[in-house]
Write a protein that holds these residues in place. Sequence first.
Motif, PDB file in Angstrom:
ATOM      1  N   HIS A  27       2.573  90.169 -54.847  1.00 22.89           N
ATOM      2  CA  HIS A  27       1.700  90.994 -55.680  1.00 22.89           C
ATOM      3  C   HIS A  27       0.691  91.733 -54.779  1.00 22.89           C
ATOM      4  O   HIS A  27       0.197  91.170 -53.807  1.00 22.89           O
ATOM      5  N   PRO A  30      -2.019  99.719 -67.085  1.00 26.23           N
ATOM      6  CA  PRO A  30      -1.760  98.686 -66.089  1.00 26.23           C
ATOM      7  C   PRO A  30      -2.040  99.169 -64.662  1.00 26.23           C
ATOM      8  O   PRO A  30      -1.921 100.363 -64.372  1.00 26.23           O
ATOM      9  N   PHE A  31      -2.411  98.244 -63.814  1.00 30.87           N
ATOM     10  CA  PHE A  31      -2.571  98.488 -62.370  1.00 30.87           C
ATOM     11  C   PHE A  31      -3.465  99.706 -62.066  1.00 30.87           C
ATOM     12  O   PHE A  31      -3.017 100.662 -61.415  1.00 30.87           O
ATOM     13  N   GLY A  38       4.376  93.567 -63.625  1.00 27.36           N
ATOM     14  CA  GLY A  38       3.277  92.778 -63.077  1.00 27.36           C
ATOM     15  C   GLY A  38       2.978  91.594 -63.983  1.00 27.36           C
ATOM     16  O   GLY A  38       3.793  91.206 -64.837  1.00 27.36           O
ATOM     17  N   GLU A  39       1.778  91.057 -63.799  1.00 24.67           N
ATOM     18  CA  GLU A  39       1.426  89.819 -64.501  1.00 24.67           C
ATOM     19  C   GLU A  39       0.744  90.099 -65.845  1.00 24.67           C
ATOM     20  O   GLU A  39       1.299  89.865 -66.918  1.00 24.67           O
ATOM     21  N   ALA A  40      -0.456  90.645 -65.777  1.00 36.35           N
ATOM     22  CA  ALA A  40      -1.269  90.862 -66.983  1.00 36.35           C
ATOM     23  C   ALA A  40      -2.431  91.762 -66.589  1.00 36.35           C
ATOM     24  O   ALA A  40      -2.779  91.849 -65.405  1.00 36.35           O
ATOM     25  N   PRO A  41      -3.039  92.421 -67.564  1.00 40.28           N
ATOM     26  CA  PRO A  41      -4.191  93.261 -67.209  1.00 40.28           C
ATOM     27  C   PRO A  41      -5.330  92.432 -66.620  1.00 40.28           C
ATOM     28  O   PRO A  41      -5.528  91.286 -67.004  1.00 40.28           O
ATOM     29  N   GLY A  42      -6.043  93.030 -65.674  1.00 40.15           N
ATOM     30  CA  GLY A  42      -7.284  92.448 -65.170  1.00 40.15           C
ATOM     31  C   GLY A  42      -8.452  93.152 -65.859  1.00 40.15           C
ATOM     32  O   GLY A  42      -8.257  93.886 -66.843  1.00 40.15           O
ATOM     33  N   GLU A  80      -8.067  97.051 -65.996  1.00 43.08           N
ATOM     34  CA  GLU A  80      -6.983  97.463 -66.882  1.00 43.08           C
ATOM     35  C   GLU A  80      -7.387  97.235 -68.343  1.00 43.08           C
ATOM     36  O   GLU A  80      -7.090  98.051 -69.225  1.00 43.08           O
ATOM     37  N   ASN A 138       3.520  94.945 -67.719  1.00 41.33           N
ATOM     38  CA  ASN A 138       3.133  93.580 -67.351  1.00 41.33           C
ATOM     39  C   ASN A 138       3.825  92.580 -68.272  1.00 41.33           C
ATOM     40  O   ASN A 138       4.277  92.948 -69.356  1.00 41.33           O
TER      41      ASN A 138
HETATM   42  N1  URA Z   1      -2.359  92.815 -61.849  1.00 42.40           N
HETATM   43  C1  URA Z   1      -1.258  92.856 -62.628  1.00 42.40           C
HETATM   44  O1  URA Z   1      -0.342  92.065 -62.449  1.00 42.40           O
HETATM   45  N2  URA Z   1      -1.183  93.796 -63.553  1.00 42.40           N
HETATM   46  C2  URA Z   1      -2.136  94.685 -63.768  1.00 42.40           C
HETATM   47  O2  URA Z   1      -1.982  95.521 -64.656  1.00 42.40           O
HETATM   48  C3  URA Z   1      -3.278  94.617 -62.947  1.00 42.40           C
HETATM   49  C4  URA Z   1      -3.372  93.694 -61.993  1.00 42.40           C
END
Ligand code: URA
Length: 263
Positions: free
Chosen positions: A234, A128-129, A115-119, A122, A161
């Motif tokens: 996503h 993650p996610f 994925g991209e990065a923690p929100g 997270e 991520n």
């Molecule tokens: N979106 C992401 O790409 N990664 C996460 O961990 C949470 C949301």
Amino acid sequence: MESAPDWQGAKALLEWYIELGAQDAVGDEPVNRFELPDKPPKAAAPQDSQPDPTPAPDAPRADPAAEARILAENAPTLEALAEAMRQFDGLELKKGARNFVFSDGNPAARVMIIGEAPGADEDRIGRPFVGRAGQLLDRMLAAIGLSRESPDPEHAVYITNVLPWRPPGNRTPTAEEMAMMVPFLERHIALADPDILILMGNTPCSALLGRTGILRMRGHWTEVLGKPAMPMTHPAYLLRNPAAKREAWADLLDIQAKLRETA
Ligand code: URA
């Protein structure tokens, strides 16, 4: 002179900030930004001395991406890689994040999701996610018999991520931030050694393929480090655009077929 607000005033001010869209308190301790730092006494210039080659602790780093590559290459296991990343100070984002978010799921899984990065969720929980997008991701995976909880590599997924720290306000990672973390991500893929990669959205496509345009790229197999990789929209995009779930379902079926083909 202005007096400090009483608690009702402070509460009203906080509510007003929330109404303006503020989502996070940036620190546990209040910061007095008007306070002048104590100036250290000036040291006398050393006579006839050579310049000190040791960089000051807050001096700009020579090449954080090169430093990341060396740290990543020297990590022999996933645990060592997580520790090397946790210690890496090249990314300013680290200072604003609550948690370091490395991965979740079964590292032996045949499928690795990037994925991209923690929100915000997270960052709070350290996995993650786990927010709304993550819950949708779990349902999508379950529909093709995969789960991050499965101990069986055939039915498991492993999730990470591009960035392990939350960008402020969930902004998209910059090219510089991604370049700094790509050596770690590539090592992460090499150590986990999955059969198939799923690239969730534009950020992992940009980081690993050097291209974006997820709506064109999704549904078409590509290759990352010699492994088949499927770019997908996503789950956060799917929450905003439910009509796109139909195509995501087709991509999931394609992934399921690839897993059977390569079993
Ligand atoms: N979106 C992401 O790409 N990664 C996460 O961990 C949470 C949301």
